[in-house]
Design a protein around this motif. Structure first.
Motif, PDB file in Angstrom:
ATOM      1  N   ASP A  93     -30.684  81.378  -4.612  1.00 35.57           N
ATOM      2  CA  ASP A  93     -30.961  82.510  -5.497  1.00 35.57           C
ATOM      3  C   ASP A  93     -29.664  83.170  -5.954  1.00 35.57           C
ATOM      4  N   ASN A 110     -39.903  81.614  -3.979  1.00 37.95           N
ATOM      5  CA  ASN A 110     -38.496  81.363  -4.310  1.00 37.95           C
ATOM      6  C   ASN A 110     -38.325  80.039  -5.051  1.00 37.95           C
ATOM      7  N   LEU A 170     -39.544  80.432  -8.574  1.00 35.80           N
ATOM      8  CA  LEU A 170     -38.585  81.207  -9.374  1.00 35.80           C
ATOM      9  C   LEU A 170     -37.406  80.337  -9.801  1.00 35.80           C
ATOM     10  N   GLN A 171     -36.975  79.446  -8.906  1.00 31.57           N
ATOM     11  CA  GLN A 171     -35.873  78.549  -9.254  1.00 31.57           C
ATOM     12  C   GLN A 171     -36.277  77.598 -10.384  1.00 31.57           C
ATOM     13  N   GLU A 231     -38.485  78.327 -12.629  1.00 35.40           N
ATOM     14  CA  GLU A 231     -38.558  79.176 -13.822  1.00 35.40           C
ATOM     15  C   GLU A 231     -37.171  79.422 -14.415  1.00 35.40           C
TER      16      GLU A 231
END
Length: 535
Positions: A17, A67, A70-71, A73
């Protein structure tokens, strides 16, 4: 990074992240404008993410790992970001297998180009082998020129027994490298180099045994044990007794067009051939012999349903890529009714088996592979195989493997004694009266005869005599279900689609191919089935 205000301790970021945040700030126009004395356009950047499947794995969209999603995305956003496009930023995601990457990044709407680097072809393998040969000789020459010990610089060498030069018009080493390239079909450059380095480690030339050993191990590892490289040991003529109609068909309709150099003739090779009949009738050994006679690669496709969601599809994709690189190749699927049954049975695993089934069917129907990939499948129960799998275009021909008759059993006994159990030819000839007597006793299958003959060899402790052979037959008790064997035989006959096999059938089976024969055959099958269910 320091010039843009990032502190030194953040140079190596273990958290994905944080790493994505830093990368995004570096690539955005605002950061450069904030930290520059003048309004400069940021230089274009190339971002390479190795092992991208660890950052954006092929997890389901409903997965609770926020997580990871999101990565995925973030990578989607980078791909369509107009500012990144304007500044000519480029992103490379590297993975061993495209199926390992999240589906959203592989879709056409992602604006991410999918580039598949295939396993090297025969000419590419030869080019790489020639490159290695040149490099190792170059290193040796440089070392000798510098006064170093030549023994510290090994060079590629091939076993004279396994790599024989046959054409006097070409250098011996060229022919050996071509043979090496052919034997390493299915391997990538790392696998080829691994064989070369292991020969250096063993201080031995490259041998056929070393290539087979490493090739089998590498391909099994690469495909999760679902693809097995087989080394054919048997030939149609010498090692297989009986089955004359089947051997004749395979020679004329499969082997001869498969080894032909005429592209038009190659296109006549069946896409696939189904071997149907009860257990022990020679289906597996004939598949091996087919590969040996045609001198092509032989692989066995095993169970492709992995224990984790997504793993099965990835394993199959790797296996199919390797199969494509090994052409010409025969792919053997044993017990097809067990490994790839009906699609209606595939509803209990979130659609994984259905996707695998569709993926396999699509590959098998690829017309560009006709004459390059031949599918051979064996089954005892064709009624359990999906109709889409059995249809022409995937399995063009269906061959009946029936329990042998008396004459065929005698032929099997002779060939097994001589070729499998290494009995001298004169011994087999002297045993002829006993062989004929034993062949008339019981309707044994080829597998049962193999057990009996192995027992005779143990009784003899060497050279088999008539008493040993008779004792082995007298002491054997068959354990098969005769009613189920008849049921499987009739199911095989129901699938036969070539009249060339009908004349070779026993009279009690030929009746099923006359007027109203199909109806009679179906009635017989249903009668046996009712009896089996009522037991």
């Amino acid at each position: 990074m320091e010039s843009l205000g990032f502190q030194r301790e953040h140079r190596l970021l273990g958290n994905p992240d944080h790493a994505f945040q830093v990368l995004e700030r570096l690539l955005r126009d605002e950061i450069w404008n904030e930290n520059s004395e003048s309004d400069l356009t940021p230089p274009n950047a190339v971002v390479v993410i190795e092992f991208a499947e660890k950052v954006a794995p092929a997890i389901d969209i409903g997965n609770t790992d926020i997580n990871m999603l999101l990565q995925v995305e973030i990578l989607q956003r980078w791909a369509i970001n107009p500012h990144f496009r304007k500044n000519w930023h480029m992103f490379f995601l590297l993975t061993r297998n495209l199926a390992d990457i999240h589906l959203e990044l592989r879709s056409t709407s992602s604006q991410i180009e999918l580039i598949d680097i295939p396993i090297p072809s025969a000419i590419e393998r030869l080019q790489y082998i020639a490159f290695l040969f040149y490099q190792y000789h170059r290193f040796r020459a440089i070392g000798i020129a510098q006064g170093k010990n030549p023994n510290d610089y090994p060079v590629m060498d091939f076993s004279a027994d396994d790599f024989k030069a046959k054409d006097t018009q070409y250098p011996r080493i060229t022919q050996q490298m071509e043979q090496f390239a052919n034997l390493t079909a299915g391997l990538n450059r790392v696998g080829i180099h691994d064989i070369v380095k292991r020969s250096f480690q063993d201080e031995q030339p490259i041998t056929g045994a070393l290539i087979r050993q490493r090739k089998e191990a590498i391909i099994r590892t690469e495909t999760g044990d679902i693809l097995d490289v087989m080394t054919p040991k048997y030939s149609l003529k010498d090692d297989i007794g009986g089955l004359e109609a089947i051997k004749k068909f395979l020679m004329s309709d499969v082997i001869e067009p498969l080894i032909s150099t005429d592209p038009r003739t190659k296109k006549t090779v069946p896409s696939g051939v189904l071997f149907l009949g009860p257990p022990g009738t020679g289906k597996t050994i004939v598949a091996e012999a087919l590969a040996k006679e045609s001198n092509v690669n032989l692989v066995k496709l095993g169970n492709i349903r992995g224990m984790y969601v997504g793993q099965s599809e990835r394993n199959l994709e790797r296996a199919l890529n390797i199969i494509r690189s090994m052409t010409p190749v025969i792919v053997f699927m044993d017990e097809l009714d067990q490994s790839e049954g009906r699609r209606s049975e595939h509803n209990m695993d979130s659609g994984v088996s259905s996707r695998i089934f569709s993926q396999l069917l699509q590959f098998m129907s690829d017309g560009s592979l006709r004459g390059q990939v031949v599918w051979i499948a064996a089954s005892n129960r064709p009624d359990l195989i999906d109709a889409a799998m059995r249809r022409p275009g995937r399995f063009d021909d269906k061959l009946p493997f029936l329990p042998p008759n008396e004459e065929q059993r005698a032929d099997i006994i002779r060939k097994m004694l001589q070729h499998k159990f290494s009995q001298p030819q004169n011994v087999v000839k002297d045993l002829e009266p006993t062989i004929l007597l034993c062949a008339s006793k019981e309707a044994y299958t080829g597998a049962e005869l193999e057990v009996i003959l192995g027992r005779a060899v143990r009784f003899a402790k060497g050279i088999v005599k008539a008493d040993d052979l008779e004792k082995a037959f007298d002491t054997f008790i068959p354990s098969r279900d005769l009613l189920m064997t008849e049921y499987m035989t009739l199911l095989a006959l129901q699938e036969v689609n070539d009249r060339r096999f009908i004349d070779e059938l026993p009279a009690n089976y030929r009746k099923y191919f006359g007027p109203n024969g199909a109806k009679e055959l179906n009635i017989s099958i249903q009668d046996i089935l009712r009896t089996i269910r009522g037991r």
